[in-house]
Design a protein around this motif. Structure first.
Motif: not given
Length: 409
Positions: A278-294
């Motif tokens: 169930x771990x997040x792949x690298x692409x999903x981690x980048x999307x989470x980072x975009x959400x945090x930045x926003x």
């Protein structure tokens, strides 16, 4: 008085049965309207057409059925109600030899629904549904067993523990000292996930609404702000659930780590393997980072540096990932994050589908649009406009006309 009864369309042509209803004097009922074989009560659909619509509603979405057979959403709803009522009145329980019992969570605060299935044959069927998951509810709604006697409940340990954790009780998998914390955490995250799913649901409804057809440019400020607000709330919840850091924060990745260390020794290896999947792949981690930045640089604070916004599709993808993680880290319950009126899964279990509040709002916008009624009120103007439209735009327009009880234009 003449009444029109809607019948099955032929070659895409609407068909109605027109009949002058007579009043009769019945010895039992008094003066009343005559009983006709093709309908009942004040229903404007023939019985044949109701069965026809109900059979298609099992295979396609209700909006698609309405679009294909050129009838309203309410007509399909009445047809499904007729099907369910008839089926309940004529169901045969004589061959039931085994029952399966499940539960779903459908509201905040651990509010559950008990579902009872007949699993005697090759395909299971839903036999009863009741709010809450108490023993009294179970026996009240199941009715007498065909073979008599009492309902016996038994549980067998699944053969492959790595794939059957979702059917085990948390108390059987976790060490005793972690039971209370698990319940507290699962309820906390359930509340947050419900807020996220509700906002995503409203967001999808508005995005899918053909506003470019029914709303004049310059009159769409309200819906634009509504979409913006639902998006921001969703981003706040996503960032809170997945990216916050600190000793006192509660995130789903941290909850996953807690679950990995709190299982009993005999289940640890299998359960940790489940969590690793169930771990997040690298692409999903980048999307989470975009959400945090926003969240940090646009919603919570205004920082003068570029921030890449999340697309709607990415918001939906992150919601799916968090839901998957939440489900992996929980036991024995199928969680439902949408209220019953919005939830397609409950409708599949036989619930009556009525228009939701947001559907009524959007339908009202479409109905009050001058474009919707242009074919009837200004045929020449409509003919010129129709020539400028692409086929997909015309299809969306006609789909809404059919939804609101108007013929294709």
């Amino acid at each position: 008085m003449e009444r029109r009864f809607e019948f099955v369309p032929l070659w895409g042509i609407l068909v109605f049965l027109a009949y002058w209803m007579r009043r009769v004097e019945c010895k039992r009922c008094g003066v009343t309207v005559e009983l006709v074989p093709w309908g009942d009560g004040k229903n404007q659909l023939t019985t044949t057409f109701r069965w026809f619509l109900a059979s298609w509603a099992k295979r396609l979405s209700w909006s698609e059925v309405g679009s294909i057979f050129r009838t309203s959403w309410d007509s399909i709803c009445r047809a499904v109600e007729h099907d369910v009522e008839w089926s309940l009145a004529h169901r045969d329980l004589s061959g039931v030899t085994a029952l399966g019992i499940d539960e779903v969570a459908w509201q905040r605060g651990h509010t559950y629904m008990t579902l009872v299935y007949d699993i005697s044959g090759a395909a299971k069927r839903l036999s009863a549904a009741a709010e809450h998951r108490t023993e009294a509810k179970l026996f009240r709604h199941r009715g007498p067993l065909p073979w008599g006697g009492e309902l016996m409940l038994s549980a067998t340990e699944p053969p492959n523990m790595a794939t059957r954790f979702d059917r085990m009780k948390a108390e059987d998998v976790l060490k005793a000292e972690f039971h209370k914390r698990y319940r507290d955490e699962i309820e906390y995250f359930y509340g947050r996930m419900t807020i996220l799913h509700q906002n995503i649901y409203f967001l999808k409804c508005i995005i899918e609404f053909p506003g470019e057809i029914f709303i004049v440019h310059g009159d769409d400020f309200f819906l634009d702000y509504v979409v913006d607000n639902f998006s921001q709330v969703a981003i706040l919840q996503i960032a809170k659930l997945a990216t916050d850091s600190g000793s006192d924060v509660r995130t789903l990745p941290r909850f996953k780590n807690f679950m990995g260390t709190s299982v009993r020794d005999e289940y640890r290896e299998d359960y940790q393997a489940l969590l690793r999947n169930a771990k997040f792949d690298s692409r999903i981690k980048e999307l989470f980072k975009k959400a945090k930045d926003q969240r940090d640089k646009r919603i919570a604070h205004s920082i003068d540096e570029p921030v890449e916004p999340l697309k709607f599709s990415e918001l939906f993808e992150l919601t799916d990932e968090l839901t998957r993680l939440y489900n992996v880290a929980s036991f024995d319950t199928e969680f439902m994050f949408l209220f019953p009126t919005y939830n397609a899964k409950l409708i599949q279990h036989g619930w009556t589908r009525l228009p939701t509040d947001i559907e009524k709002i959007l339908d009202g916008i479409a109905w009050n649009s001058h474009v919707l009624h242009l074919p009837e009120k200004k045929p020449d103007s409509w003919a010129r406009r129709r020539e400028t439209w692409e086929p997909t735009r015309l299809e969306r327009f006609n789909r809404y006309r059919l939804r609101l009880g108007l013929p294709e234009a």
